[in-house]
Every structure is written in structure tokens, then in C-alpha cells.
Design an enzyme around this catalytic site. Structure first.
Site, PDB file in Angstrom:
ATOM      1  N   SER A  58       2.376   4.271  24.450  1.00 14.98           N
ATOM      2  CA  SER A  58       2.082   3.987  25.854  1.00 14.98           C
ATOM      3  C   SER A  58       2.614   2.601  26.245  1.00 14.98           C
ATOM      4  O   SER A  58       3.793   2.343  26.129  1.00 14.98           O
ATOM      5  CB  SER A  58       0.582   4.126  26.106  1.00 14.98           C
ATOM      6  OG  SER A  58       0.316   4.261  27.476  1.00 14.98           O
ATOM      7  N   ASP A 103       1.153  11.147  27.223  1.00 17.37           N
ATOM      8  CA  ASP A 103       0.727   9.882  26.620  1.00 17.37           C
ATOM      9  C   ASP A 103       0.437  10.021  25.128  1.00 17.37           C
ATOM     10  O   ASP A 103      -0.380  10.844  24.708  1.00 17.37           O
ATOM     11  CB  ASP A 103      -0.530   9.384  27.348  1.00 17.37           C
ATOM     12  CG  ASP A 103      -0.811   7.927  27.077  1.00 17.37           C
ATOM     13  OD1 ASP A 103      -0.942   7.571  25.892  1.00 17.37           O
ATOM     14  OD2 ASP A 103      -0.910   7.146  28.036  1.00 17.37           O
TER      15      ASP A 103
END
Length: 284
Positions: free
Chosen positions: A48, A164
Site C-alpha cells: 500500500s 490493497d
């Protein structure tokens, strides 16, 4: 003395940069500290926001240069990054603004152009598994790794729907364990404390914090199995995932943790030097 010890043993360092939204801007402070110590990671893993900062670092940019990019972001640039699209069925943000930002500021376009090997963690949504990207185009891989559910559109890549990486591996020190001597893991998930007037979270806070609670469980389970050599976790209390405007506060809040990391690095190198000396004497 420290640099002499580092040079003598030629230890390689792996750097794992965890997820945490805006709190991940503090990764820059730790990267600056490593440079001050004369340490250049031999491999980087990021999830991320850790993938974003990791990519800039792997491309050869310094922490100072990354700070300059942040300082140069003006009021007209921020709305371009936050490209709200309330009528989309997949997310609140299209993510095109982030892609444009990366294309504008990253000095390279592909993994094989990086100065330092980089591994980016993403999640295959339909197969529910970790996918580590380390080749091909860089920007789509970064975009996939930070595609927080509901917030950013997922990324279609090589027949997969990627989201993610924090859903499967929020602190990816394990994927570089075998590629270096010393692994440094920076956990920027932060901490939460309830407000005094009303401890009940609103809907967005419930969504974001629930995601972070699951991430914390994953990291804790990993730590029980195998720990990194050096682990740092700043408190960064009550900073929400999208509060990037609190950059100065975020950077200022990790000064003690930066000092702690430096101390742990020195300690680890001295211990390894001692062990190596004992083994060499034993062989004689």
C-alpha cells in the site's frame, strides 16, 4: 565506529514498509535515517503506502527529495489526486489522479529500471491470495497495492483483479527474509483511542478501522511465527487513513522511533560481529 563495523562485515539490509494510509508518510523519516547511517537497502518490500514510498526509494530518490515533492504539492494538485466519483459502483475514487502523480514524479517506469530490487504486495480479490509483483510496469503494481476496498478502484492486471496488499500482508518482511542478512520492518498502522465525548465511530471510521484491526491481527500472527531482526512501530495515535494533510505532525511524531531504529541497528550489528568472532575463534 559504526560505519567501520558496517563496512567490515558487509551486512545486507532488507527494508519492509508496511501499510497505514497517511501514517505511511513517516516511512520517509526512517529512510532518511538509514541514509544518515550510510545504509542502502539491498532489497525493499512494500504494501500500500509502503509500496509507494518503497518505489521512490528503490528508484534512487532520497528522503529529502521525497519531502520536496510533498512540499511542492499545491492546493490545485490535491483535488487532482482525490478524484471523487460518488456514482461509481466499485469505489469512491477512480485512482487516476494517483496514477498521474506517480507517472509525473517517479523517475522510472519499470521494475527492471529500479536501482534497488522491489517487491510489491497486492491481493488477488477473487482467488483470495497474496500476489507479489516484482517485474513489468511499476505504476499499475503500486496502484493495485494501494487499492483500498471501497475507496479506490481495483486494478485489472494479467487476468487478475488486484486490490490493497494490506488485506493479506500488511507488513511484508517475510517475503525478503532470505534475501538479506538483516530485515528492518516499519509498521505504520498506528494506534487508536476513543474520543471522550462519543466513543461510537461514524460509518467511514468503522470501515477504515475495521480494516486496520484485521491487518493488526495478521501482523501479530506473523510475529508469533517469525519476527524481523528489527521492528519499529510508531504510535501515531488517531491519525486517519486519508489525513495526508497532517504530514508535519506525522513526521514529527516518529522522531523517538527513528532514534530507536538506529539504536537497534547498531545493537544488531555488534551482536552479529561478536557471534562471527566467536565462530571464527572456534574454527581455529
Amino acid at each position: 565506529m559504526f560505519k567501520r563495523l558496517l563496512k567490515k562485515k558487509e551486512k545486507t539490509f532488507g527494508l519492509a514498509l508496511g501499510s497505514g494510509g497517511a501514517k505511511g508518510l513517516s516511512h520517509i523519516a526512517f529512510i532518511k535515517a538509514l541514509a544518515e547511517m550510510g545504509i542502502r537497502p539491498s532489497v525493499i518490500a512494500g504494501t500500500s503506502i509502503g509500496a509507494v514510498i518503497g518505489a521512490f526509494t528503490a528508484a534512487g530518490m532520497t528522503g529529502v527529495q521525497m519531502e520536496e515533492i510533498l512540499h511542492n504539492l499545491g492546493f490545485t494538485d490535491i483535488p487532482k489526486l482525490v478524484d471523487w466519483s460518488p456514482f461509481r459502483k466499485t469505489s469512491m475514487l477512480k485512482g487516476k489522479g494517483v496514477e498521474d502523480f506517480l507517472l509525473k514524479n517517479l523517475p522510472v517506469r519499470k521494475f527492471d529500471e529500479l536501482a534497488i530490487p522491489l517487491k510489491i504486495v497486492t491481493t488477488d480479490f477473487w482467488n483470495r491470495r497474496e500476489v507479489v509483483l516484482d517485474s513489468g510496469d511499476l505504476v499499475p503494481a503500486i496502484r493495485a497495492s494501494l487499492s483500498l476496498p471501497v475507496i479506490f478502484d481495483p486494478v485489472k492486471l494479467d487476468g487478475q483483479v488486484l486490490m490493497d496488499g494490506g488485506m493479506v500482508n500488511p507488513l511484508p518482511y517475510d517475503i525478503i527474509r532470505d534475501e538479506c542478512d538483516i530485515v528492518i520492518a516499519i509498521d505504520v498502522s498506528g494506534e487508536k483511542s476513543p474520543p471522550e465525548h462519543d466513543p461510537l465511530p461514524n460509518m467511514l471510521e468503522s470501515l477504515m478501522s475495521s480494516f486496520q484491526i484485521m491487518q493488526a491481527s495478521i501482523v501479530n500472527a506473523k510475529m508469533d511465527t517469525a519476527r524481523p531482526d528489527i521492528s519499529v512501530k510508531p504510535a501515531l495515535n488517531n491519525i486517519r487513513m486519508l489525513e495526508f494533510h497532517r504530514y508535519q505532525e506525522i513526521m514529527g511524531g516518529v522522531k523517538k522511533d527513528v532514534r530507536h531504529m538506529k539504536q537497534e541497528i547498531r545493537k544488531s550489528l555488534k551482536e552479529r560481529s561478536f557471534i562471527a568472532g566467536v565462530l571464527n575463534n572456534a574454527r581455529r
